[in-house]
Design a protein around this motif. Sequence first.
Motif, PDB file in Angstrom:
ATOM      1  N   TYR A 106      10.269  -0.536   3.006  1.00 55.01           N
ATOM      2  CA  TYR A 106       9.602   0.696   2.271  1.00 55.01           C
ATOM      3  C   TYR A 106      10.362   1.609   1.594  1.00 55.01           C
ATOM      4  O   TYR A 106      11.321   1.673   1.789  1.00 55.01           O
ATOM      5  N   THR A 107       9.693   2.339   0.701  1.00 54.27           N
ATOM      6  CA  THR A 107      10.410   3.429  -0.108  1.00 54.27           C
ATOM      7  C   THR A 107       9.718   4.849   0.144  1.00 54.27           C
ATOM      8  O   THR A 107       8.403   4.666  -0.068  1.00 54.27           O
ATOM      9  N   TYR A 108      10.445   5.817   0.070  1.00 57.87           N
ATOM     10  CA  TYR A 108       9.907   7.183  -0.002  1.00 57.87           C
ATOM     11  C   TYR A 108      10.235   7.801  -1.294  1.00 57.87           C
ATOM     12  O   TYR A 108      11.359   7.929  -1.620  1.00 57.87           O
ATOM     13  N   THR A 109       9.420   8.327  -2.048  1.00 56.51           N
ATOM     14  CA  THR A 109       9.721   9.217  -3.226  1.00 56.51           C
ATOM     15  C   THR A 109       9.209  10.413  -3.186  1.00 56.51           C
ATOM     16  O   THR A 109       8.098  10.547  -3.061  1.00 56.51           O
ATOM     17  N   GLN A 110      10.135  11.459  -3.190  1.00 55.82           N
ATOM     18  CA  GLN A 110       9.742  12.928  -3.224  1.00 55.82           C
ATOM     19  C   GLN A 110       9.031  13.176  -4.703  1.00 55.82           C
ATOM     20  O   GLN A 110       9.279  12.588  -5.653  1.00 55.82           O
ATOM     21  N   GLU A 111       8.286  14.313  -4.424  1.00 55.69           N
ATOM     22  CA  GLU A 111       7.554  14.493  -5.608  1.00 55.69           C
ATOM     23  C   GLU A 111       8.552  15.069  -6.985  1.00 55.69           C
ATOM     24  O   GLU A 111       8.162  14.863  -8.171  1.00 55.69           O
ATOM     25  N   ASN A 112       9.761  15.479  -6.559  1.00 61.05           N
ATOM     26  CA  ASN A 112      10.624  15.526  -7.514  1.00 61.05           C
ATOM     27  C   ASN A 112      11.274  14.346  -8.303  1.00 61.05           C
ATOM     28  O   ASN A 112      12.122  14.394  -9.102  1.00 61.05           O
ATOM     29  N   GLY A 113      10.967  13.395  -7.834  1.00 62.14           N
ATOM     30  CA  GLY A 113      11.397  12.012  -8.350  1.00 62.14           C
ATOM     31  C   GLY A 113      12.592  11.584  -7.399  1.00 62.14           C
ATOM     32  O   GLY A 113      13.111  10.151  -7.685  1.00 62.14           O
ATOM     33  N   SER A 114      13.195  12.140  -6.628  1.00 61.26           N
ATOM     34  CA  SER A 114      14.258  11.554  -5.544  1.00 61.26           C
ATOM     35  C   SER A 114      13.625  10.338  -4.883  1.00 61.26           C
ATOM     36  O   SER A 114      12.666  10.689  -4.126  1.00 61.26           O
ATOM     37  N   SER A 115      14.339   9.262  -4.814  1.00 64.30           N
ATOM     38  CA  SER A 115      13.694   8.195  -4.225  1.00 64.30           C
ATOM     39  C   SER A 115      14.490   7.442  -2.914  1.00 64.30           C
ATOM     40  O   SER A 115      16.168   7.531  -3.270  1.00 64.30           O
ATOM     41  N   PHE A 116      13.875   7.276  -1.939  1.00 62.26           N
ATOM     42  CA  PHE A 116      14.825   6.791  -0.957  1.00 62.26           C
ATOM     43  C   PHE A 116      14.280   5.349  -0.404  1.00 62.26           C
ATOM     44  O   PHE A 116      13.196   5.214  -0.069  1.00 62.26           O
ATOM     45  N   ASN A 117      15.197   4.387  -0.207  1.00 59.85           N
ATOM     46  CA  ASN A 117      14.839   3.016   0.309  1.00 59.85           C
ATOM     47  C   ASN A 117      15.115   3.131   1.794  1.00 59.85           C
ATOM     48  O   ASN A 117      15.903   3.596   2.522  1.00 59.85           O
ATOM     49  N   LEU A 118      13.962   2.431   2.443  1.00 57.91           N
ATOM     50  CA  LEU A 118      14.224   2.708   4.034  1.00 57.91           C
ATOM     51  C   LEU A 118      13.742   1.235   4.694  1.00 57.91           C
ATOM     52  O   LEU A 118      13.296   0.284   3.801  1.00 57.91           O
TER      53      LEU A 118
ATOM     54  N   GLY B  46       0.850  -1.197   0.039  1.00 55.98           N
ATOM     55  CA  GLY B  46       0.125  -0.012  -0.158  1.00 55.98           C
ATOM     56  C   GLY B  46       0.915   1.071   0.066  1.00 55.98           C
ATOM     57  O   GLY B  46       2.026   1.170   0.200  1.00 55.98           O
ATOM     58  N   GLN B  47       0.148   2.509  -0.043  1.00 58.74           N
ATOM     59  CA  GLN B  47       1.042   3.762  -0.101  1.00 58.74           C
ATOM     60  C   GLN B  47       0.399   4.606   0.785  1.00 58.74           C
ATOM     61  O   GLN B  47      -0.999   4.659   0.953  1.00 58.74           O
ATOM     62  N   LEU B  48       1.235   5.466   1.183  1.00 64.04           N
ATOM     63  CA  LEU B  48       0.593   6.735   2.090  1.00 64.04           C
ATOM     64  C   LEU B  48       1.209   8.013   1.521  1.00 64.04           C
ATOM     65  O   LEU B  48       2.287   7.980   1.053  1.00 64.04           O
ATOM     66  N   LYS B  49       0.355   8.903   1.336  1.00 64.05           N
ATOM     67  CA  LYS B  49       0.786  10.096   0.711  1.00 64.05           C
ATOM     68  C   LYS B  49       1.254  11.097   2.019  1.00 64.05           C
ATOM     69  O   LYS B  49       0.967  11.270   2.910  1.00 64.05           O
ATOM     70  N   ILE B  50       2.611  11.781   1.878  1.00 61.82           N
ATOM     71  CA  ILE B  50       3.324  12.557   2.956  1.00 61.82           C
ATOM     72  C   ILE B  50       3.264  13.850   2.498  1.00 61.82           C
ATOM     73  O   ILE B  50       3.675  14.146   1.407  1.00 61.82           O
ATOM     74  N   GLN B  51       2.654  14.631   3.511  1.00 61.89           N
ATOM     75  CA  GLN B  51       2.698  16.119   3.056  1.00 61.89           C
ATOM     76  C   GLN B  51       3.257  16.772   4.206  1.00 61.89           C
ATOM     77  O   GLN B  51       2.914  16.915   5.449  1.00 61.89           O
ATOM     78  N   GLY B  52       4.120  17.890   4.181  1.00 56.71           N
ATOM     79  CA  GLY B  52       4.738  18.598   5.066  1.00 56.71           C
ATOM     80  C   GLY B  52       5.488  19.959   4.375  1.00 56.71           C
ATOM     81  O   GLY B  52       5.070  20.360   3.093  1.00 56.71           O
ATOM     82  N   GLU B  53       6.013  20.712   5.181  1.00 53.34           N
ATOM     83  CA  GLU B  53       6.638  21.824   4.841  1.00 53.34           C
ATOM     84  C   GLU B  53       7.586  21.691   3.450  1.00 53.34           C
ATOM     85  O   GLU B  53       7.590  22.456   2.403  1.00 53.34           O
TER      86      GLU B  53
END
Length: 277
Positions: A263-275, A239-246
């Motif tokens: 899990y993976t976090y992908t920023q809106e600019n396309g930068s992706s981080f494996n967690l 599944g997926q969670l939308k993350i929103q902050g400053e």
Amino acid sequence: MKKTALLLSTICATAFLYISCSSDNHDEPIASTNLTNIGASIAVDTSNEMDLNTALSVATTTSSTSKTAETAPGVCATITVTTTGGNYPKVFLADFGTAGCKDANNLTRKGQLKITLSGPITETGSKMTIERIDYSINYIKLEGTIEYTNTTTVATTPQWSRKVTNGKLTDIQGGVYTNSGFYTTKQTAGVDTPFVLSDNVYEITEGTHKVTAANGEALTLTVKEPLIKKYSCLFVSKGQLKIQGEILNGVIDYGNNDCDAVYTYTQENGSSFNLSM
């Protein structure tokens, strides 16, 4: 596309979840503090799931055996049950002790969980309330109340609402994160075996959770694609969670339904981080 490995027990020091960041781009604006906030936010969600699993195990074990004091599978607490005037409301006190004990997942828990059932959790309208009393998981202090209410309208698809109020996570370095939120959950497997939890699969279909750090930075986590939580898995598996902050605006993706901590976090600019939790 940048890849950053994360593990939640050094920088964030959340011990059972942890974050350690390494990036070859030191100018990247979300590389340190804000990734720690993501780790803390996932730690909040995960600890809520853990405590819900514990409460379900305690309540189901005792309800199916009619005992008044015992231990539940996988729960290293001493459990005492009291009722007033009849079968309900029923109060379970799961006492992990002041020194703590290790549960089935090798996590050290201390303090108490007070679990109150207004009626059988499988009946529409019944509410299960979980209160944390001087409670911690792996030395992370957890506070607040979880209210889990049966909202089932179709018997073959049990459904619950889950509300967290006055939530607070204090990590082992003293970082404080307050939180609150509301999720809707339905059961998609294991319905025919109400006293067996191991085959249960839950789907969190909608909801929002807000986590705020001590410096005022806040993240809002909203269900983007239904989250799959198997009772037999420690973590959400899909599944997926939308993350929103400053600064942070992106998506957490829990993967392909494997029972793992990745899990993976992908920023809106396309930068992706494996967690990894």
